[in-house]
Motif scaffolding. Structure first.
Motif, PDB file in Angstrom:
ATOM      1  N   ILE A   1       0.844  -1.206   0.000  1.00  0.00           N
ATOM      2  CA  ILE A   1       0.000   0.000   0.000  1.00  0.00           C
ATOM      3  C   ILE A   1       0.881   1.259   0.000  1.00  0.00           C
ATOM      4  O   ILE A   1       0.615   2.216  -0.733  1.00  0.00           O
ATOM      5  N   ASP A   2       1.953   1.231   0.794  1.00  0.00           N
ATOM      6  CA  ASP A   2       2.879   2.372   0.809  1.00  0.00           C
ATOM      7  C   ASP A   2       3.383   2.674  -0.604  1.00  0.00           C
ATOM      8  O   ASP A   2       3.419   3.814  -1.036  1.00  0.00           O
ATOM      9  N   ALA A   3       3.786   1.630  -1.293  1.00  0.00           N
ATOM     10  CA  ALA A   3       4.351   1.828  -2.633  1.00  0.00           C
ATOM     11  C   ALA A   3       3.299   2.390  -3.593  1.00  0.00           C
ATOM     12  O   ALA A   3       3.575   3.294  -4.369  1.00  0.00           O
ATOM     13  N   HIS A   4       2.095   1.864  -3.521  1.00  0.00           N
ATOM     14  CA  HIS A   4       1.049   2.362  -4.422  1.00  0.00           C
ATOM     15  C   HIS A   4       0.613   3.777  -4.063  1.00  0.00           C
ATOM     16  O   HIS A   4       0.099   4.501  -4.916  1.00  0.00           O
ATOM     17  N   ALA A   5       0.770   4.158  -2.790  1.00  0.00           N
ATOM     18  CA  ALA A   5       0.329   5.487  -2.369  1.00  0.00           C
ATOM     19  C   ALA A   5       1.210   6.569  -2.981  1.00  0.00           C
ATOM     20  O   ALA A   5       0.766   7.697  -3.207  1.00  0.00           O
ATOM     21  N   ASP A   6       2.478   6.235  -3.260  1.00  0.00           N
ATOM     22  CA  ASP A   6       3.379   7.198  -3.892  1.00  0.00           C
ATOM     23  C   ASP A   6       2.989   7.390  -5.340  1.00  0.00           C
ATOM     24  O   ASP A   6       2.734   6.410  -6.043  1.00  0.00           O
ATOM     25  N   LYS A   7       3.002   8.635  -5.759  1.00  0.00           N
ATOM     26  CA  LYS A   7       2.762   8.857  -7.179  1.00  0.00           C
ATOM     27  C   LYS A   7       3.947   8.239  -7.941  1.00  0.00           C
ATOM     28  O   LYS A   7       5.095   8.434  -7.588  1.00  0.00           O
ATOM     29  N   GLY A   8       3.649   7.465  -8.934  1.00  0.00           N
ATOM     30  CA  GLY A   8       4.726   6.812  -9.669  1.00  0.00           C
ATOM     31  C   GLY A   8       5.334   5.631  -8.921  1.00  0.00           C
ATOM     32  O   GLY A   8       6.370   5.114  -9.305  1.00  0.00           O
ATOM     33  N   GLY A   9       4.683   5.230  -7.837  1.00  0.00           N
ATOM     34  CA  GLY A   9       5.228   4.123  -7.046  1.00  0.00           C
ATOM     35  C   GLY A   9       4.801   2.765  -7.554  1.00  0.00           C
ATOM     36  O   GLY A   9       5.130   1.748  -6.955  1.00  0.00           O
ATOM     37  N   GLU A  10       4.070   2.761  -8.659  1.00  0.00           N
ATOM     38  CA  GLU A  10       3.529   1.484  -9.122  1.00  0.00           C
ATOM     39  C   GLU A  10       4.639   0.492  -9.464  1.00  0.00           C
ATOM     40  O   GLU A  10       4.510  -0.700  -9.198  1.00  0.00           O
ATOM     41  N   ALA A  11       5.713   0.993 -10.018  1.00  0.00           N
ATOM     42  CA  ALA A  11       6.806   0.081 -10.383  1.00  0.00           C
ATOM     43  C   ALA A  11       7.400  -0.577  -9.146  1.00  0.00           C
ATOM     44  O   ALA A  11       7.656  -1.781  -9.132  1.00  0.00           O
ATOM     45  N   ALA A  12       7.579   0.247  -8.093  1.00  0.00           N
ATOM     46  CA  ALA A  12       8.105  -0.311  -6.848  1.00  0.00           C
ATOM     47  C   ALA A  12       7.145  -1.336  -6.274  1.00  0.00           C
ATOM     48  O   ALA A  12       7.546  -2.403  -5.792  1.00  0.00           O
ATOM     49  N   ALA A  13       5.865  -1.026  -6.367  1.00  0.00           N
ATOM     50  CA  ALA A  13       4.869  -1.961  -5.850  1.00  0.00           C
ATOM     51  C   ALA A  13       4.895  -3.250  -6.648  1.00  0.00           C
ATOM     52  O   ALA A  13       4.807  -4.340  -6.091  1.00  0.00           O
ATOM     53  N   ALA A  14       5.044  -3.103  -7.970  1.00  0.00           N
ATOM     54  CA  ALA A  14       5.015  -4.283  -8.832  1.00  0.00           C
ATOM     55  C   ALA A  14       6.116  -5.267  -8.456  1.00  0.00           C
ATOM     56  O   ALA A  14       5.976  -6.473  -8.612  1.00  0.00           O
ATOM     57  N   GLU A  15       7.207  -4.723  -7.932  1.00  0.00           N
ATOM     58  CA  GLU A  15       8.299  -5.596  -7.483  1.00  0.00           C
ATOM     59  C   GLU A  15       7.841  -6.541  -6.379  1.00  0.00           C
ATOM     60  O   GLU A  15       8.424  -7.591  -6.169  1.00  0.00           O
ATOM     61  N   LEU A  16       6.822  -6.116  -5.652  1.00  0.00           N
ATOM     62  CA  LEU A  16       6.304  -6.952  -4.563  1.00  0.00           C
ATOM     63  C   LEU A  16       5.195  -7.877  -5.046  1.00  0.00           C
ATOM     64  O   LEU A  16       4.709  -8.720  -4.311  1.00  0.00           O
ATOM     65  N   SER A  17       4.775  -7.676  -6.290  1.00  0.00           N
ATOM     66  CA  SER A  17       3.659  -8.478  -6.774  1.00  0.00           C
ATOM     67  C   SER A  17       4.125  -9.895  -7.042  1.00  0.00           C
ATOM     68  O   SER A  17       5.309 -10.181  -7.150  1.00  0.00           O
ATOM     69  N   THR A  18       3.164 -10.757  -7.164  1.00  0.00           N
ATOM     70  CA  THR A  18       3.486 -12.150  -7.397  1.00  0.00           C
ATOM     71  C   THR A  18       4.233 -12.331  -8.694  1.00  0.00           C
ATOM     72  O   THR A  18       5.016 -13.243  -8.848  1.00  0.00           O
ATOM     73  N   PHE A  19       3.953 -11.453  -9.656  1.00  0.00           N
ATOM     74  CA  PHE A  19       4.521 -11.689 -10.966  1.00  0.00           C
ATOM     75  C   PHE A  19       6.019 -11.448 -10.981  1.00  0.00           C
ATOM     76  O   PHE A  19       6.737 -12.035 -11.761  1.00  0.00           O
ATOM     77  N   ALA A  20       6.459 -10.574 -10.089  1.00  0.00           N
ATOM     78  CA  ALA A  20       7.894 -10.375 -10.003  1.00  0.00           C
ATOM     79  C   ALA A  20       8.563 -11.613  -9.423  1.00  0.00           C
ATOM     80  O   ALA A  20       9.746 -11.826  -9.596  1.00  0.00           O
ATOM     81  N   ARG A  21       7.780 -12.413  -8.728  1.00  0.00           N
ATOM     82  CA  ARG A  21       8.365 -13.583  -8.065  1.00  0.00           C
ATOM     83  C   ARG A  21       7.469 -14.786  -8.307  1.00  0.00           C
ATOM     84  O   ARG A  21       7.304 -15.644  -7.475  1.00  0.00           O
ATOM     85  N   PHE A  22       6.868 -14.823  -9.496  1.00  0.00           N
ATOM     86  CA  PHE A  22       5.852 -15.840  -9.727  1.00  0.00           C
ATOM     87  C   PHE A  22       6.463 -17.227  -9.872  1.00  0.00           C
ATOM     88  O   PHE A  22       7.559 -17.393 -10.358  1.00  0.00           O
ATOM     89  N   GLY A  23       5.679 -18.192  -9.490  1.00  0.00           N
ATOM     90  CA  GLY A  23       6.145 -19.555  -9.594  1.00  0.00           C
ATOM     91  C   GLY A  23       6.586 -20.072  -8.244  1.00  0.00           C
ATOM     92  O   GLY A  23       6.640 -21.262  -8.007  1.00  0.00           O
ATOM     93  N   THR A  24       6.884 -19.171  -7.352  1.00  0.00           N
ATOM     94  CA  THR A  24       7.241 -19.586  -5.999  1.00  0.00           C
ATOM     95  C   THR A  24       6.298 -18.918  -5.034  1.00  0.00           C
ATOM     96  O   THR A  24       6.709 -18.191  -4.164  1.00  0.00           O
ATOM     97  N   PRO A  25       5.032 -19.162  -5.229  1.00  0.00           N
ATOM     98  CA  PRO A  25       4.083 -18.406  -4.443  1.00  0.00           C
ATOM     99  C   PRO A  25       3.907 -19.025  -3.065  1.00  0.00           C
ATOM    100  O   PRO A  25       2.827 -19.034  -2.542  1.00  0.00           O
ATOM    101  N   ARG A  26       4.946 -19.539  -2.496  1.00  0.00           N
ATOM    102  CA  ARG A  26       4.751 -20.265  -1.247  1.00  0.00           C
ATOM    103  C   ARG A  26       5.589 -19.698  -0.123  1.00  0.00           C
ATOM    104  O   ARG A  26       6.644 -19.135  -0.314  1.00  0.00           O
ATOM    105  N   ARG A  27       5.067 -19.915   1.031  1.00  0.00           N
ATOM    106  CA  ARG A  27       5.638 -19.338   2.224  1.00  0.00           C
ATOM    107  C   ARG A  27       5.470 -20.387   3.291  1.00  0.00           C
ATOM    108  O   ARG A  27       5.310 -20.097   4.445  1.00  0.00           O
ATOM    109  N   ASN A  28       5.460 -21.617   2.838  1.00  0.00           N
ATOM    110  CA  ASN A  28       4.932 -22.649   3.717  1.00  0.00           C
ATOM    111  C   ASN A  28       5.882 -23.049   4.807  1.00  0.00           C
ATOM    112  O   ASN A  28       5.492 -23.678   5.763  1.00  0.00           O
ATOM    113  N   ASP A  29       7.135 -22.648   4.645  1.00  0.00           N
ATOM    114  CA  ASP A  29       8.074 -22.912   5.724  1.00  0.00           C
ATOM    115  C   ASP A  29       7.516 -22.357   7.024  1.00  0.00           C
ATOM    116  O   ASP A  29       7.616 -22.961   8.068  1.00  0.00           O
TER     117      ASP A  29
END
Lengths: 217, 460
Positions: A153-181
């Motif tokens: 939310i912090d990243a999206h709140a910044d104007k132009g922060g969408e790119a930073a937010a996208a880094e946190l999206s699943t697609f930047a790290r897709f395929g390992t959507p697990r946190r099961n440890d």
């Protein structure tokens, strides 16, 4: 004021029209182009599309009101969809919604007073194995906890922060959507350690990309 | 413990940047399409798909090869292939992984399928939310076109017709996964299902003969053609229901996610061996086997099939979750295999509350065309709200059954049945909980996300 698409998008409309034997079939794709430019489907957009595709405005309004993702009123700069269908709710979807309502200062269905966020409840977004999740604009954010959610939310709140937010999206790290440890150890919910939280919100290495194939069995 | 298999459908998920043509191709993509288009006849390919016994992966489980056989175009008619990527069934998240992690498999499957059925154009209808998958597919298609695998002469072969693939975005409507609603949406209309017959194979999109297949079905075609239909079919553990498929697990398991496995593993294997067992080792209370429209399974219940000719006789006396997961076995069990993506619930879940969650979904998503569905879904939610909030009566439990029975079979499409069947299954298998709710409501302490709420919140 009359609405018109940018020249680049006009070219896209011409291209889209070649995909179908009937002009009307271009209606959904053209509405998408308009909404991307204008933010919502205003009455001026309806008039424009009617003219462009040779359809009546009634037909277009009928279509716009049928589909959840076409907005017939203005929305905030970011639209947050929080999934509340069963798989997400089993993994804490309500906690995500509660937190967003507190954080954005508005209930689901409304826009924050600064106009930056519209919060909406969504039905299943096809990310059930990575629950809980939210969609913000075009991005999916999965395997959420409140700490990660706040950063997004912090990243999206910044104007132009969408790119930073996208880094946190699943697609930047897709395929390992697990946190099961972390989840695997949770019986009666123990307080997660600092370490566990850090591991959870870090993009896992891409080499572990597949969790398919039954290789963990 | 089930043996891991060599992945087919998901074999390129782990390839670095698998969505780029060069990477996918060096891992085997398009070799089968090239070989099929240059050396084989459409009829042979159709025959292979028929022999593969692939049951449609979108939920209904109709044999894809048989569906293709319904095509009988009249003079002047053009055949269309439409790929259903409107993945919206609650609990289901498998097709998205194909589009995101191996879009070229879908494109290759579409090329072979277009050639086999004689379709010059394929549309991939992607649900509007999946903007990312849409972009991946568009890029993959552009690359394939650039490489000469699409267009007037795919792979340099003159087929008598071009092959083009276009991606079409939906805009948020579960009902557009119903094939005729999807066709209406593709034509630029409200996504309201059409009355059948005529079926799409006779009169589909733009009034032309149309085959509508699920993403995973089409993505399986390259493997079927490469291995041969018979060999591919034998990968399954069940007769008449061939091959491998992608299983999904969500909810209260240690390791939710997607797993490729043969058709016919059991739910117990899926939960314990693939998904790592129950979260926090709590007891399994219930599992919705294949998307929210499939009636719930209760592990306490035993299969009752004493007659020797009963299709489930082999599993007589065993738990429901020990029956192999197949289209026919699950139908015999009184549920459906659906999309094969399970929602697992532990003993912390109150079934009335879980049921209310799903019925709210159906109320939201009913297209409103038919009265029994439009009114019935809303009414079910009202009754469940009363039960949960302590305003219910014991008669309300039978009212839920009554409403459901009056929805089933009384509408244009299967949506109402897909609402009523899981509703009836819930009341049938967990009646005591509904009766309890009718008397006492559902106290806050047993709301269904409690077992994990602390984990999500604890981090803040």
């Amino acid at each position: 004021m009359a609405f018109s698409l940018s020249p680049e998008r006009e070219r896209q409309v011409d291209e889209i029209l070649t995909h179908y034997p009937e002009r009307r079939a271009a209606l959904l794709p053209v509405l998408w182009l308009c909404q991307r430019q204008n933010g919502w489907i205003s009455p001026e957009v309806v008039n424009y599309v009617a003219e462009r595709l040779g359809l009546s405005t009634a037909i277009i309004k009928g279509v716009v009101t049928f589909y959840t993702m076409f907005f017939d009123e203005p929305v905030g700069e970011n639209v947050v969809w929080v999934c509340r269908t069963l798989s997400c709710d089993l993994r804490g979807g309500k906690a995500i919604q509660d937190h967003l309502e507190k954080r954005l200062g508005c209930t689901a269905g409304r826009t924050s007073s600064d106009g930056k966020f519209t919060l909406l409840k969504a039905e299943c977004l096809a990310a059930c194995g990575q629950a809980p999740m939210v969609q913000i604009n075009d991005y999916y954010y999965e395997n959420l906890d409140l700490e990660l959610l706040d950063r997004i939310i912090d990243a999206h709140a910044d104007k132009g922060g969408e790119a930073a937010a996208a880094e946190l999206s699943t697609f930047a790290r897709f395929g390992t959507p697990r946190r099961n440890d972390r989840l695997a150890q949770a019986s009666a919910p123990p307080p997660p350690t600092e370490e566990a939280v850090r591991v959870a919100s870090q993009p896992p290495p891409a080499a572990e990309a597949s969790n398919a194939g039954g290789d963990e069995s | 413990m089930s043996e891991p298999i060599k992945p087919l459908l998901t074999s390129r998920y782990g390839v670095k940047e698998s969505w780029k043509l060069a990477n996918a191709e060096s891992a085997g993509a398009y070799a089968t399409a090239r070989q099929a288009l240059t050396t084989r006849k459409p009829e042979e390919l159709k025959e292979e798909v028929k022999k593969a016994n692939i049951r449609g992966r979108g939920g209904a489980g109709f044999p894809a090869g048989v569906k293709w056989g319904f095509l009988n175009p009249q003079a002047g008619e053009q055949i269309y292939l439409v790929i259903n990527a409107d993945e919206s069934e609650p609990g289901t998240f498998k097709d998205r992984s194909i589009m995101d992690l191996d879009p070229h498999r879908l494109v290759e499957g579409a090329i072979i399928s277009c050639y086999a059925i004689g379709a010059p154009v394929a549309y991939i209808y992607v649900r509007g939310e999946l903007a990312f998958s849409l972009k991946r597919l568009e890029q993959a298609i552009a690359e394939a076109r650039q490489a000469g695998y699409l267009g007037e002469r795919p792979f340099g072969v003159d087929l008598g017709h071009p092959i083009e693939i276009y991606v079409h975005s939906g805009a948020g409507a579960y009902i557009c996964g119903e094939e005729t609603a999807l066709l209406n949406s593709l034509e630029g209309r409200r996504g309201e299902p059409r009355l059948k017959p005529p079926f799409p194979a006779v009169k589909g999109v733009f009034g032309m003969p149309t085959i509508v297949n699920n993403v995973e079905t089409i993505a399986s075609v390259p493997d079927i053609i490469e291995m041969g239909g018979d060999a591919w079919s034998l990968l399954s553990r069940l007769p008449g229901d061939g091959g491998v498929r992608i299983y999904g697990v969500s909810g209260h398991v240690k390791n939710p996610g997607l797993f490729e496995a043969p058709v016919g593993i059991t739910m117990r294997e899926l939960i314990d061996d693939y998904a790592g067992g129950m979260l926090g080792d709590r007891p399994l209370k219930a599992v919705i086997p294949g998307g929210s429209s499939t009636p719930v399974l209760d592990p306490r219940r035993k299969v009752h099939a004493p007659a020797e000719d009963h299709p489930l006789h082999k599993w007589h006396g065993m738990s429901e979750i020990d029956v192999p997961m197949g289209v026919d076995t699950y139908r015999a069990l009184g549920t459906m295999l659906g999309t094969c993506c399970a929602i697992v619930m532990d003993d912390s879940v109150n079934m009335v509350e879980a049921c209310r969650n799903l019925m709210r979904f159906y109320k939201h998503e009913s297209c409103g065309q038919c009265t029994p569905c439009r009114e019935g879904t809303g009414w079910l939610v009202d009754v469940l709200n009363n039960l949960v909030h302590g305003r219910g009566k014991t008669e309300d439990v039978d009212l839920l059954v009554n409403i459901s029975n009056n929805m089933m079979g009384n509408t244009i499409c299967a949506f109402a049945d897909g609402t009523a069947m899981p509703m009836l299954g819930m009341v049938q298998k967990f009646r005591e909980e509904f009766m309890e709710a009718a008397v006492n409501g559902v106290p806050d302490g047993v709301r269904h996300d409690d077992s994990v709420r602390g984990m999500v919140e604890g981090a803040a």
